[in-house]
Write an enzyme that holds these catalytic residues in place. Sequence first.
Site, mmCIF file in Angstrom:
data_model
loop_
_atom_site.group_PDB
_atom_site.id
_atom_site.type_symbol
_atom_site.label_atom_id
_atom_site.label_comp_id
_atom_site.label_asym_id
_atom_site.label_seq_id
_atom_site.Cartn_x
_atom_site.Cartn_y
_atom_site.Cartn_z
ATOM 1 C CB VAL A 99 -3.804 3.292 -10.682
ATOM 2 C CG1 VAL A 99 -4.926 2.580 -9.957
ATOM 3 C CG2 VAL A 99 -3.318 4.476 -9.866
ATOM 4 C CB CYS A 100 -3.028 -0.733 -7.186
ATOM 5 S SG CYS A 100 -4.721 -0.163 -7.120
ATOM 6 C CB SER A 101 1.050 -2.597 -9.807
ATOM 7 O OG SER A 101 0.460 -2.468 -11.087
ATOM 8 N N GLY A 135 3.666 -1.550 -4.826
ATOM 9 C CA GLY A 135 2.275 -1.395 -5.218
ATOM 10 C C GLY A 135 1.449 -2.134 -4.184
ATOM 11 C CB THR A 136 -1.577 -1.745 -2.577
ATOM 12 O OG1 THR A 136 -2.293 -0.936 -3.509
ATOM 13 C CG2 THR A 136 -0.746 -0.858 -1.675
#
Lengths: 172, 153
Positions: B43-45, A145-146
Amino acid sequence: MSTLKPEINDQDHIQGDDSASVTIVEFGDYQCPYCGNAYPIMKEIEETFGHQIRFIFRHFPLANAHEFAFPAAIAAEAAGLQDKFWEMHDALYENQYRLNGELFDELAETIGLDLEQFQQDSSSEEIKRKIEDDFDSGVRSGVNGTPSFYVNGTKFDGGATDLYQMLKESAE
Amino acid sequence: MLEKGATAPDFELNATPDQKIKLKDFKGKNVILAFYPADWSPVCSDQMALYNEMLKYFSKYDAQIFGVSVDSVWCHLAFEENRKLHFPLLADFEPKGAVSKAYGVYDDELGESKRALFVIDKDGKIAWSYLSPIAVNPGADGILDALEELNKK
């Protein structure tokens, strides 16, 4: 334990001294809000620890989730061709709240790029490939993830704040 | 949890209200099963968001990925649409968690699938499996290593 693959090389955008004792690699996405939150903390880390820190940014755009993530990465790379990768990188995060397709030309002018050259470079296949190579590196390195951080080549299990804390503790 | 070498239990699960996916129809292809606790994580992870960006990697290895959770087809549909997911999410909904149980990755206490990955080879045998701590998105490097290994054979 996930490690950075490939290692830091001449394709990377690097801030700080080669002699620094701590090398931090961030895999990030310019539209990701968590990366946006991490941005000022990374700045603070660089300021606080100065020459001890070397910072590298690799692209990890989640293009399906974030429609401007890939175009933003292109803008940063195109600015990089005029030696202004970090200026664009900073401008993108500082203006993340109003990120859209028209922002890139505006930022390019603000940071003083040759606009025509910037626009031409933005459609280059080579830049696209560079971003895909970064993404590939992230996938191979276990990015989940980011933002994802690597410290001296090993995946760091935490966010930017945890990173700051860890550095502070190890400096004490 | 089923380990390498075991035969992958066949299943038939809904991907949409009127489309069922049968594992045995995918003989001759590599299959990735990603069991996860629930739709709608940030969402990003999010693990599914990551796999969504990786579909061309998977197709390079002749592999089809399926997400599996106990959420219903309607929940999956809304989640897929919201996140623009381009691969099927299967509803292990009725009887609840039956497929997760068959693979040994059901959490009885939470009533959800555990976070587990399986790579199934073209003959329907499990080539690799991995159980991740529930809060940790396992990424995709393990899947790619397993697919690479299969490619060498």
